[in-house]
Design a protein around this motif. Structure first.
Motif, PDB file in Angstrom:
ATOM      1  N   LEU A 119       0.820  -1.226   0.000  1.00  6.22           N
ATOM      2  CA  LEU A 119       0.000   0.000   0.000  1.00  6.22           C
ATOM      3  C   LEU A 119       0.846   1.263   0.000  1.00  6.22           C
ATOM      4  O   LEU A 119       0.315   2.365   0.080  1.00  6.22           O
ATOM      5  N   ARG A 120       2.172   1.095  -0.115  1.00 10.05           N
ATOM      6  CA  ARG A 120       3.032   2.282  -0.040  1.00 10.05           C
ATOM      7  C   ARG A 120       2.920   3.159  -1.269  1.00 10.05           C
ATOM      8  O   ARG A 120       3.359   4.296  -1.270  1.00 10.05           O
ATOM      9  N   PHE A 121       2.327   2.632  -2.330  1.00  8.88           N
ATOM     10  CA  PHE A 121       2.185   3.446  -3.550  1.00  8.88           C
ATOM     11  C   PHE A 121       1.045   4.460  -3.410  1.00  8.88           C
ATOM     12  O   PHE A 121       0.935   5.378  -4.218  1.00  8.88           O
ATOM     13  N   LEU A 122       0.220   4.299  -2.390  1.00 11.53           N
ATOM     14  CA  LEU A 122      -0.922   5.206  -2.245  1.00 11.53           C
ATOM     15  C   LEU A 122      -0.434   6.629  -1.950  1.00 11.53           C
ATOM     16  O   LEU A 122       0.413   6.821  -1.076  1.00 11.53           O
ATOM     17  N   PRO A 123      -0.975   7.624  -2.646  1.00 13.47           N
ATOM     18  CA  PRO A 123      -0.583   8.997  -2.338  1.00 13.47           C
ATOM     19  C   PRO A 123      -1.175   9.441  -0.997  1.00 13.47           C
ATOM     20  O   PRO A 123      -2.120   8.826  -0.507  1.00 13.47           O
ATOM     21  N   GLY A 124      -0.576  10.458  -0.406  1.00 15.45           N
ATOM     22  CA  GLY A 124      -1.129  11.037   0.823  1.00 15.45           C
ATOM     23  C   GLY A 124      -0.515  10.492   2.097  1.00 15.45           C
ATOM     24  O   GLY A 124      -0.984  10.800   3.198  1.00 15.45           O
ATOM     25  N   GLN A 125       0.556   9.689   1.975  1.00 15.74           N
ATOM     26  CA  GLN A 125       1.143   9.066   3.176  1.00 15.74           C
ATOM     27  C   GLN A 125       1.721  10.096   4.134  1.00 15.74           C
ATOM     28  O   GLN A 125       1.957   9.789   5.303  1.00 15.74           O
ATOM     29  N   GLU A 126       1.959  11.314   3.640  1.00 21.78           N
ATOM     30  CA  GLU A 126       2.496  12.362   4.525  1.00 21.78           C
ATOM     31  C   GLU A 126       1.471  12.755   5.590  1.00 21.78           C
ATOM     32  O   GLU A 126       1.807  13.401   6.579  1.00 21.78           O
ATOM     33  N   MET A 127       0.217  12.348   5.415  1.00 25.88           N
ATOM     34  CA  MET A 127      -0.801  12.640   6.434  1.00 25.88           C
ATOM     35  C   MET A 127      -0.691  11.689   7.628  1.00 25.88           C
ATOM     36  O   MET A 127      -1.281  11.910   8.676  1.00 25.88           O
ATOM     37  N   LEU A 128       0.059  10.592   7.449  1.00 25.74           N
ATOM     38  CA  LEU A 128       0.098   9.545   8.479  1.00 25.74           C
ATOM     39  C   LEU A 128       1.037   9.908   9.623  1.00 25.74           C
ATOM     40  O   LEU A 128       2.147  10.404   9.395  1.00 25.74           O
ATOM     41  N   VAL A 129       0.571   9.636  10.839  1.00 24.65           N
ATOM     42  CA  VAL A 129       1.421   9.788  12.021  1.00 24.65           C
ATOM     43  C   VAL A 129       1.315   8.495  12.833  1.00 24.65           C
ATOM     44  O   VAL A 129       0.286   7.828  12.799  1.00 24.65           O
ATOM     45  N   CYS A 133      -6.655   6.337  -4.331  1.00 30.44           N
ATOM     46  CA  CYS A 133      -6.935   5.808  -2.985  1.00 30.44           C
ATOM     47  C   CYS A 133      -8.278   5.078  -2.950  1.00 30.44           C
ATOM     48  O   CYS A 133      -8.393   3.975  -2.406  1.00 30.44           O
ATOM     49  N   LEU A 134      -9.289   5.690  -3.535  1.00 34.92           N
ATOM     50  CA  LEU A 134     -10.621   5.073  -3.514  1.00 34.92           C
ATOM     51  C   LEU A 134     -10.649   3.794  -4.355  1.00 34.92           C
ATOM     52  O   LEU A 134     -11.275   2.797  -3.986  1.00 34.92           O
ATOM     53  N   TYR A 135      -9.951   3.827  -5.477  1.00 26.67           N
ATOM     54  CA  TYR A 135      -9.916   2.655  -6.366  1.00 26.67           C
ATOM     55  C   TYR A 135      -9.239   1.479  -5.649  1.00 26.67           C
ATOM     56  O   TYR A 135      -9.685   0.329  -5.758  1.00 26.67           O
ATOM     57  N   ALA A 136      -8.173   1.773  -4.894  1.00 32.13           N
ATOM     58  CA  ALA A 136      -7.492   0.709  -4.131  1.00 32.13           C
ATOM     59  C   ALA A 136      -8.481   0.047  -3.174  1.00 32.13           C
ATOM     60  O   ALA A 136      -8.490  -1.179  -3.011  1.00 32.13           O
ATOM     61  N   GLY A 137      -9.346   0.853  -2.556  1.00 34.90           N
ATOM     62  CA  GLY A 137     -10.351   0.299  -1.653  1.00 34.90           C
ATOM     63  C   GLY A 137     -11.379  -0.537  -2.391  1.00 34.90           C
ATOM     64  O   GLY A 137     -11.730  -1.641  -1.963  1.00 34.90           O
ATOM     65  N   LEU A 138     -11.824  -0.015  -3.512  1.00 37.08           N
ATOM     66  CA  LEU A 138     -12.877  -0.695  -4.278  1.00 37.08           C
ATOM     67  C   LEU A 138     -12.387  -2.033  -4.844  1.00 37.08           C
ATOM     68  O   LEU A 138     -13.074  -3.046  -4.744  1.00 37.08           O
ATOM     69  N   VAL A 139     -11.192  -2.055  -5.416  1.00 42.27           N
ATOM     70  CA  VAL A 139     -10.706  -3.314  -5.995  1.00 42.27           C
ATOM     71  C   VAL A 139     -10.305  -4.309  -4.911  1.00 42.27           C
ATOM     72  O   VAL A 139     -10.477  -5.514  -5.077  1.00 42.27           O
ATOM     73  N   THR A 140      -9.792  -3.820  -3.793  1.00 43.32           N
ATOM     74  CA  THR A 140      -9.416  -4.740  -2.709  1.00 43.32           C
ATOM     75  C   THR A 140     -10.650  -5.483  -2.214  1.00 43.32           C
ATOM     76  O   THR A 140     -10.666  -6.710  -2.122  1.00 43.32           O
TER      77      THR A 140
END
Ligand code: AMP
Ligand code: MN
Ligand code: MN
Length: 356
Positions: free
Chosen positions: A91-101, A184-191
Motif C-alpha cells: 500500500l506504499r504506492f498510495l498517495p497522501g502518506q504524509e498525512m500519516l502519524v 486511494c478510492l480505487y485501491a479500496g474498491l478493488v481490494t
C-alpha cells in the motif's frame, strides 16, 4: 508509479460523459449526512483512524477523505493503531502518506475523529483510548456487524467497500475527485471486491470505478502494486504453506509461522494473498489461513464460497467480518485454534440447516 500524463489525459478526455455524482443507496439517513457535514464544517482539525493492519479499503478510504479535508483547509492527522506502525509494502504506492502519524503522535482527545472500515472499537488497536476520549466520532463503515461505536454512524452494510461511503462523503463535502483521491478510492474498491469478482460487485460499483478511472488513473499499475509483485521470499513461504495444506470435510486450511517468514525476512503484510490461492480449492466450501504475526499471535483469515457464514464463525471466536470473508485473532496453538474453528464451523453449519 510512473505517471504518463498523455495517457491520463486521453482516458479522462474519453470519459467526459461519466456522471460525476455517486449513487446514494439511502442506507445512511440524510440527517446523518447533514450532521457529518456540520461536524466537519465546525472542526479545525480532523483526526482520521482506520483499522489495524490496514488493507486497501481501510487506508485508501482514509487517505481519500484526508485529501478532501485538507483541501477544505482542515488540519488532518491520520493513523492506525498497530504496535509496529508501518504501512504494508503493497500500500506504499498510495498517495497522501504524509498525512500519516504513528499512534503515539495521534491527538489524545480529538475534537472530531472519523474511523474507516473498522467494524468494532477493538479494531482501532492502540487508538482505542484516543477514540474513547474524542468529543465526536464519525464511524464510516460497511460491515454488517457494525453497531456503531461512535457518536455518529455512516454505515451501509450493502456497500461493497468503505471507499463507496468515502466517495459519498467527498461528494457531499463538495470535494473534487482528482487522480490522487481516485487512486486511494480505487485501491479500496478493488481490494474489497476482489477486482470486481465478488458478489458485492453491483452496477454501482462499476459506475464508481468509471468515475475513478475517468480521472486518468493507472489501473494497470495499481493492480500490479496490489497483487502482481512480491519479494522472492514470498514464493518460498507460499511453498511451505502449500506444502502443509490440509483438506478435511469441505474445509481447506494451512498456516504460516514467524519462522517461515524469518528465513526470508518476509514481513507479515506480504501474506495477505495466500488465502486467495488456498480458497480456490474445488472440494472446499471454507478456506482458512493462520498467519503468525510478529507478536506470535495467529491472525486467522477465513473465506466462504457462500453457503457458510464465516463472519458468524469468526464472531464466535472474537472476530468478525463479512459473510464470505472474515477473520479473528487467536492466541492458541495451530492445533487448538483449528479445533476451536471446526467446532464453531460445525455449529454454524448446523444452524444453517446442514448446508455444507
Ligand atoms: P482478511 O482475511 O485479513 O482479509 O480479513 C477479512 C475480513 O475479516 C476483513 O475485511 C475484516 O472485516 C475481518 N477481520 C479480519 N480480522 C479480523 C479481526 N481480528 N477482528 C474482526 N474482524 C476481522
Ligand atoms: Mn478492511
Ligand atoms: Mn472494507
Amino acid at each position: 508509479m510512473t505517471p504518463d500524463v498523455r495517457d491520463g489525459a486521453r482516458r479522462a478526455g474519453r470519459s467526459s460523459h461519466v456522471d460525476r455524482r455517486p449513487a446514494d443507496c439511502g442506507a445512511v439517513p440524510e440527517a446523518a449526512w447533514d450532521r457529518a457535514l456540520r461536524l466537519i464544517g465546525q472542526a479545525d482539525e480532523v483526526a482520521l483512524a482506520c483499522h489495524v493492519t490496514p488493507d486497501g479499503d481501510a487506508l485508501g478510504s482514509m487517505l481519500a477523505v484526508g485529501f478532501v479535508l485538507r483541501s477544505m483547509g482542515k488540519r488532518v492527522v491520520a493513523s492506525f493503531g498497530d504496535r509496529h506502525f508501518a504501512v504494508p509494502r503493497l500500500l506504499r504506492f498510495l498517495p497522501g502518506q504524509e498525512m500519516l502519524v504513528p499512534p503515539a503522535d495521534f491527538p489524545a482527545a480529538p475534537e472530531l475523529m472519523i474511523t474507516f472500515d473498522a467494524s468494532t472499537f477493538e479494531r482501532l488497536g492502540l487508538l482505542r483510548d484516543n477514540t474513547a476520549r474524542a468529543r465526536e466520532v464519525i464511524v464510516l463503515d460497511h460491515h454488517p456487524s457494525n453497531e456503531g461505536f461512535g457518536t455518529l454512524s455512516l454505515i451501509d452494510a450493502k456497500a461493497a467497500a468503505t471507499a463507496m461511503l468515502a466517495e459519498q462523503l467527498l461528494y457531499r463535502l463538495g470535494g473534487r475527485l482528482d487522480r490522487d483521491i481516485a487512486t486511494c478510492l480505487y485501491a479500496g474498491l478493488v481490494t474489497d471486491t476482489g477486482s470486481f469478482r465478488y458478489s458485492s460487485t453491483t452496477p454501482a460499483v462499476h459506475q464508481m470505478a468509471a468515475r475513478l478511472v475517468a480521472t486518468g488513473l493507472h489501473t494497470d499499475e495499481i493492480a500490479r502494486e496490489l497483487w502482481d509483485r512480491s519479494p522472492f521470499g514470498y514464493l518460498k513461504v507460499l511453498a511451505s504453506a502449500l506444502e502443509r495444506v490440509m483438506l478435511e470435510d469441505g474445509l481447506v486450511w494451512t498456516y504460516v509461522t514467524r519462522i517461515d517468514r524469518a528465513a526470508y525476512g518476509l514481513p507479515y503484510a506480504e501474506l495477505e494473498g495466500i488465502i486467495d490461492i488456498v480458497r480456490r480449492t474445488d472440494e472446499a466450501e471454507v478456506a482458512v489461513v493462520l498467519k503468525e504475526d510478529d507478536q506470535g499471535d495467529w491472525q486467522v483469515s477465513t473465506r466462504s464460497k457462500g453457503t457458510v457464514d464465516v463472519a458468524a464463525v469468526c464472531a464466535a471466536l472474537g472476530g468478525g467480518g463479512h459473510h464470505n470473508a472474515a477473520g479473528y485473532t487467536s492466541h492458541d496453538t495451530v492445533e487448538e485454534a483449528m479445533a476451536a474453528f471446526t467446532r464453531e464451523l460445525r455449529k454454524v453449519r448446523r444452524r444453517s440447516g446442514g448446508a455444507s
